[in-house]
Design an enzyme around this catalytic site. Structure first.
Site, mmCIF file in Angstrom:
data_model
loop_
_atom_site.group_PDB
_atom_site.id
_atom_site.type_symbol
_atom_site.label_atom_id
_atom_site.label_comp_id
_atom_site.label_asym_id
_atom_site.label_seq_id
_atom_site.Cartn_x
_atom_site.Cartn_y
_atom_site.Cartn_z
ATOM 1 N N LYS A 28 0.843 -1.208 0.000
ATOM 2 C CA LYS A 28 0.000 0.000 0.000
ATOM 3 C C LYS A 28 0.878 1.258 0.000
ATOM 4 O O LYS A 28 1.928 1.282 0.655
ATOM 5 C CB LYS A 28 -0.889 -0.033 1.255
ATOM 6 N N ALA A 53 -12.230 5.680 -2.612
ATOM 7 C CA ALA A 53 -11.630 6.965 -2.221
ATOM 8 C C ALA A 53 -11.063 6.757 -0.819
ATOM 9 O O ALA A 53 -11.591 7.267 0.168
ATOM 10 C CB ALA A 53 -12.667 8.076 -2.249
ATOM 11 N N CYS A 113 -1.217 11.798 -7.373
ATOM 12 C CA CYS A 113 -1.607 12.489 -6.139
ATOM 13 C C CYS A 113 -1.424 13.987 -6.295
ATOM 14 O O CYS A 113 -0.648 14.448 -7.124
ATOM 15 C CB CYS A 113 -0.811 12.052 -4.927
ATOM 16 N N LYS A 148 4.470 4.961 -11.603
ATOM 17 C CA LYS A 148 3.097 4.523 -11.866
ATOM 18 C C LYS A 148 2.286 5.681 -12.419
ATOM 19 O O LYS A 148 2.032 6.677 -11.735
ATOM 20 C CB LYS A 148 2.461 3.999 -10.581
ATOM 21 N N ILE A 174 -2.427 0.773 -15.476
ATOM 22 C CA ILE A 174 -2.902 2.094 -15.123
ATOM 23 C C ILE A 174 -3.305 2.165 -13.637
ATOM 24 O O ILE A 174 -3.664 1.137 -13.050
ATOM 25 C CB ILE A 174 -4.113 2.541 -15.982
ATOM 26 N N GLY A 227 -8.052 -4.315 -14.083
ATOM 27 C CA GLY A 227 -9.123 -5.272 -14.348
ATOM 28 C C GLY A 227 -8.694 -6.690 -14.654
ATOM 29 O O GLY A 227 -9.493 -7.472 -15.176
HETATM 30 C C1 LIG Z 1 -8.831 0.234 -2.743
HETATM 31 C C2 LIG Z 1 -7.700 0.612 -3.671
HETATM 32 C C3 LIG Z 1 -6.582 1.263 -3.148
HETATM 33 C C4 LIG Z 1 -5.516 1.631 -3.993
HETATM 34 N N1 LIG Z 1 -4.420 2.245 -3.463
HETATM 35 C C5 LIG Z 1 -3.360 2.562 -4.259
HETATM 36 C C6 LIG Z 1 -2.170 3.151 -3.709
HETATM 37 O O1 LIG Z 1 -2.046 3.358 -2.497
HETATM 38 N N2 LIG Z 1 -1.166 3.481 -4.576
HETATM 39 C C7 LIG Z 1 -1.255 3.228 -5.926
HETATM 40 O O2 LIG Z 1 -0.303 3.539 -6.653
HETATM 41 N N3 LIG Z 1 -2.358 2.644 -6.461
HETATM 42 C C8 LIG Z 1 -3.407 2.307 -5.666
HETATM 43 N N4 LIG Z 1 -4.512 1.700 -6.213
HETATM 44 C C9 LIG Z 1 -4.567 1.421 -7.670
HETATM 45 C C10 LIG Z 1 -4.272 -0.048 -7.973
HETATM 46 O O3 LIG Z 1 -2.946 -0.396 -7.557
HETATM 47 C C11 LIG Z 1 -4.413 -0.349 -9.486
HETATM 48 O O4 LIG Z 1 -3.532 0.475 -10.224
HETATM 49 C C12 LIG Z 1 -5.830 -0.115 -10.013
HETATM 50 O O5 LIG Z 1 -6.786 -0.504 -9.055
HETATM 51 C C13 LIG Z 1 -6.114 -0.845 -11.332
HETATM 52 O O6 LIG Z 1 -5.969 -2.239 -11.203
HETATM 53 P P1 LIG Z 1 -7.218 -3.234 -10.879
HETATM 54 O O7 LIG Z 1 -8.325 -2.875 -11.826
HETATM 55 O O8 LIG Z 1 -6.673 -4.625 -11.078
HETATM 56 O O9 LIG Z 1 -7.601 -2.980 -9.464
HETATM 57 C C14 LIG Z 1 -5.591 1.330 -5.379
HETATM 58 C C15 LIG Z 1 -6.714 0.675 -5.887
HETATM 59 C C16 LIG Z 1 -7.768 0.308 -5.058
HETATM 60 C C17 LIG Z 1 -8.954 -0.407 -5.650
#
Ligand SMILES: Cc1cc2nc3c(=O)[nH]c(=O)nc-3n(C[C@H](O)[C@H](O)[C@H](O)COP(=O)(O)O)c2cc1C
Length: 288
Positions: A28, A53, A113, A148, A174, A227
């Site tokens: 995280k 969020a 951010c 990222k 992404i 996804g």
């Molecule tokens: C609940 C949640 C918390 C996230 N926290 C971070 C984070 O702290 N730092 C970050 O770079 N991306 C964060 N992400 C983004 C994910 O790492 C990822 O890039 C994004 O969800 C797309 O992948 P997915 O569709 O497989 O979830 C977060 C995503 C979710 C759903």
């Protein structure tokens, strides 16, 4: 790999799988100081995905190093520290501190951010600011540096090149797409923060396109995510141009998703008679 923010600090998932099977655990997002994050509700389910969020809640770098890293270091897997800051200086200081610790194999900087010094606009939506913040972090660390990218931009290739020019070793994309949901009875936003980030299968075609475009624009490796729910989804990202993939929202649906997807990639390779996974990267037939 696991996607940051969807796999805690790794230990939360250790009872579900052998973490040593993963290519990397990406933790995280960390900041110099702990953060409490946004008011609830912080997650909402959507059609084929979710909005979140969280507000970058985390225990802070020092607590991570003291309380979480020793556990992760037991496993034969790379530990990638995802991190962020409110300013260029904070990013550089966070990178420097994380680089001084034994047992962190790489850094992933989240540039989706807000920048305190520039009216809270997002670092990763301006190529000059992207270049500036990545350059500062590059000077602060010798660890492999993954940048990222934010997908909330008009042209991902411009951000990809800015990060590469500033010294990134790899890109990951992404991050979530901005979104919003409203309760039509109360007319209140469904998220405490009003808007949030969309993830899950709903964003996969957008992510595949951006990985395709970004990987063609740069000479450094791209880590694809957005996804991925099974091995076939992962293969699609590799064909689009990714050299590695990360699993995010799927881990909320099934805590064992990351290793199941790994098995799914192996099954795909057997089915397609692929001996070396690296031979798959960027092999779209008929791309433009
Ligand atoms: C609940 C949640 C918390 C996230 N926290 C971070 C984070 O702290 N730092 C970050 O770079 N991306 C964060 N992400 C983004 C994910 O790492 C990822 O890039 C994004 O969800 C797309 O992948 P997915 O569709 O497989 O979830 C977060 C995503 C979710 C759903």
């Amino acid at each position: 790999m696991t996607a940051s923010g969807t796999f805690g600090y790794g230990e939360e998932y250790a009872e579900f799988m052998d973490l040593g099977r993963l290519g990397a655990v990406v933790v995280k997002g960390l900041s110099l100081q702990p953060r409490e994050g946004n008011p609830p509700p912080r997650v909402v389910e959507t059609a084929a995905g979710m909005l979140n969020a969280i507000g970058l809640q985390n225990i802070g770098i020092e607590a991570f190093v003291r309380e979480k890293l020793p556990f992760l270091r037991q496993f034969d897997t790379a530990v990638i520290a995802n991190f962020f800051g409110d300013s260029v200086e904070e990013y550089a200081a966070a990178a420097e501190r994380l680089s001084s610790v034994e047992g962190i194999h790489g850094l992933e900087m989240n540039i989706s951010c807000p920048n305190k010094q520039a009216g809270w606009c997002i670092f990763g939506t301006d190529p000059r600011v992207t270049f500036q913040v990545v350059s500062a972090v590059r000077k602060a660390t010798t660890l492999p540096l993954i940048v990222k990218l934010s997908p909330n931009v008009t042209d991902i290739t411009i951000m990809a090149r800015a990060a590469e020019d500033a010294g990134a070793d790899a890109l990951s994309l992404i991050n979530t797409l901005t979104g919003m949901a409203i309760d039509i009875r109360t007319r209140k936003p469904r998220l405490g923060n009003v808007t949030g980030g969309l993830s899950g299968p709903a964003i996969k075609p957008v992510a595949v396109k951006m990985v395709y475009e970004a990987s063609r624009a740069v000479g450094i490796p791209v880590i694809g995510m957005g996804g991925i729910m099974n091995g076939d989804d992962a293969a699609e990202f590799l064909i689009a141009g990714a050299s590695a993939v990360a699993v995010g929202t799927a881990s909320f649906v099934r805590p064992t998703a990351a290793v199941e997807i790994l098995d799914g990639i192996i099954a795909y390779m057997e089915r397609e008679k692929i001996e070396d996974i690296r031979s798959l990267t960027g092999t779209v037939d008929g791309g433009k």
